[in-house]
Design a protein around this motif. Sequence first.
Motif, PDB file in Angstrom:
ATOM      1  N   THR A  94      14.451 -30.029  -0.413  1.00 36.74           N
ATOM      2  CA  THR A  94      15.654 -29.592  -1.114  1.00 36.74           C
ATOM      3  C   THR A  94      16.825 -29.685  -0.149  1.00 36.74           C
ATOM      4  O   THR A  94      16.725 -29.224   0.991  1.00 36.74           O
ATOM      5  CB  THR A  94      15.483 -28.133  -1.597  1.00 36.74           C
ATOM      6  N   CYS A  95      17.904 -30.289  -0.572  1.00 41.87           N
ATOM      7  CA  CYS A  95      19.087 -30.426   0.279  1.00 41.87           C
ATOM      8  C   CYS A  95      19.589 -29.039   0.660  1.00 41.87           C
ATOM      9  O   CYS A  95      19.755 -28.171  -0.194  1.00 41.87           O
ATOM     10  CB  CYS A  95      20.173 -31.207  -0.465  1.00 41.87           C
ATOM     11  N   GLN A  96      19.817 -28.845   1.961  1.00 47.93           N
ATOM     12  CA  GLN A  96      20.243 -27.521   2.423  1.00 47.93           C
ATOM     13  C   GLN A  96      21.704 -27.246   2.109  1.00 47.93           C
ATOM     14  O   GLN A  96      22.178 -26.139   2.313  1.00 47.93           O
ATOM     15  CB  GLN A  96      19.975 -27.384   3.924  1.00 47.93           C
ATOM     16  N   ARG A  97      22.419 -28.265   1.634  1.00 42.72           N
ATOM     17  CA  ARG A  97      23.820 -28.017   1.280  1.00 42.72           C
ATOM     18  C   ARG A  97      23.990 -27.861  -0.237  1.00 42.72           C
ATOM     19  O   ARG A  97      24.492 -26.851  -0.680  1.00 42.72           O
ATOM     20  CB  ARG A  97      24.696 -29.149   1.796  1.00 42.72           C
ATOM     21  N   CYS A  98      23.531 -28.865  -1.005  1.00 41.59           N
ATOM     22  CA  CYS A  98      23.810 -28.820  -2.457  1.00 41.59           C
ATOM     23  C   CYS A  98      22.586 -28.395  -3.285  1.00 41.59           C
ATOM     24  O   CYS A  98      22.691 -28.256  -4.498  1.00 41.59           O
ATOM     25  CB  CYS A  98      24.339 -30.167  -2.936  1.00 41.59           C
ATOM     26  N   ARG A  99      21.426 -28.181  -2.640  1.00 42.62           N
ATOM     27  CA  ARG A  99      20.215 -27.655  -3.298  1.00 42.62           C
ATOM     28  C   ARG A  99      19.577 -28.608  -4.305  1.00 42.62           C
ATOM     29  O   ARG A  99      18.748 -28.184  -5.099  1.00 42.62           O
ATOM     30  CB  ARG A  99      20.497 -26.318  -4.003  1.00 42.62           C
ATOM     31  N   PHE A 115      19.227 -32.997   4.451  1.00 40.18           N
ATOM     32  CA  PHE A 115      20.264 -33.180   3.437  1.00 40.18           C
ATOM     33  C   PHE A 115      19.964 -34.385   2.557  1.00 40.18           C
ATOM     34  O   PHE A 115      19.299 -35.328   2.989  1.00 40.18           O
ATOM     35  CB  PHE A 115      21.626 -33.356   4.107  1.00 40.18           C
ATOM     36  N   CYS A 116      20.477 -34.350   1.336  1.00 36.93           N
ATOM     37  CA  CYS A 116      20.382 -35.498   0.446  1.00 36.93           C
ATOM     38  C   CYS A 116      21.324 -36.579   1.009  1.00 36.93           C
ATOM     39  O   CYS A 116      22.202 -36.264   1.818  1.00 36.93           O
ATOM     40  CB  CYS A 116      20.760 -35.096  -0.979  1.00 36.93           C
ATOM     41  N   PRO A 117      21.132 -37.846   0.592  1.00 39.60           N
ATOM     42  CA  PRO A 117      21.959 -38.930   1.156  1.00 39.60           C
ATOM     43  C   PRO A 117      23.451 -38.671   0.999  1.00 39.60           C
ATOM     44  O   PRO A 117      24.243 -38.995   1.882  1.00 39.60           O
ATOM     45  CB  PRO A 117      21.529 -40.156   0.346  1.00 39.60           C
ATOM     46  N   ARG A 118      23.840 -38.044  -0.117  1.00 35.90           N
ATOM     47  CA  ARG A 118      25.257 -37.789  -0.392  1.00 35.90           C
ATOM     48  C   ARG A 118      25.842 -36.792   0.621  1.00 35.90           C
ATOM     49  O   ARG A 118      26.886 -37.046   1.205  1.00 35.90           O
ATOM     50  CB  ARG A 118      25.377 -37.230  -1.808  1.00 35.90           C
ATOM     51  N   CYS A 119      25.144 -35.674   0.829  1.00 34.70           N
ATOM     52  CA  CYS A 119      25.636 -34.653   1.776  1.00 34.70           C
ATOM     53  C   CYS A 119      25.539 -35.172   3.206  1.00 34.70           C
ATOM     54  O   CYS A 119      26.390 -34.853   4.037  1.00 34.70           O
ATOM     55  CB  CYS A 119      24.836 -33.367   1.629  1.00 34.70           C
ATOM     56  N   ASP A 120      24.498 -35.972   3.484  1.00 29.52           N
ATOM     57  CA  ASP A 120      24.316 -36.545   4.808  1.00 29.52           C
ATOM     58  C   ASP A 120      25.490 -37.460   5.137  1.00 29.52           C
ATOM     59  O   ASP A 120      26.063 -37.391   6.220  1.00 29.52           O
ATOM     60  CB  ASP A 120      22.996 -37.319   4.848  1.00 29.52           C
TER      61      ASP A 120
END
Length: 126
Positions: A94-99, A115-120
């Motif tokens: 689970t992305c630690q920023r956007c969940r 992180f997911c690719p977007r948040c990364d």
Amino acid sequence: MTAAAPRASRWPREENATRIRSVSRQGELDVLRMVLEEQYARHHTQLALLARQGTRPDATAGADTAAELTAASRRALDDLARALRHLDQGRYGTCQRCRTDIPIECLAHRPAARFCPRCDAASTRR
Ligand SMILES: [Zn+2]
């Protein structure tokens, strides 16, 4: 002659798809756990080897490289330990920023990804 009406699905299509997807994701996570444990063991062994190498008197030539490798292995161990802890807690992947769920393809490439690719991408752009 009347054509038989198509039989109604027991579950709505969407719900069914979600059910199948989450079962297969769980299977993927089981495989990723083995990958994480294998990588953890590998970095652990590398650290032990580097520590032994550091005590040898002729090791000064490669000191910088050894220090870099040691630092990299320590970071990797931290990341892997965190990923394994999250697996146990059911919040791995689970992305630690956007969940949102991090895509399995990304986790296969980088099992300790936080992180997911977007948040990364957003964090490296800063
Ligand atoms: Zn995200």
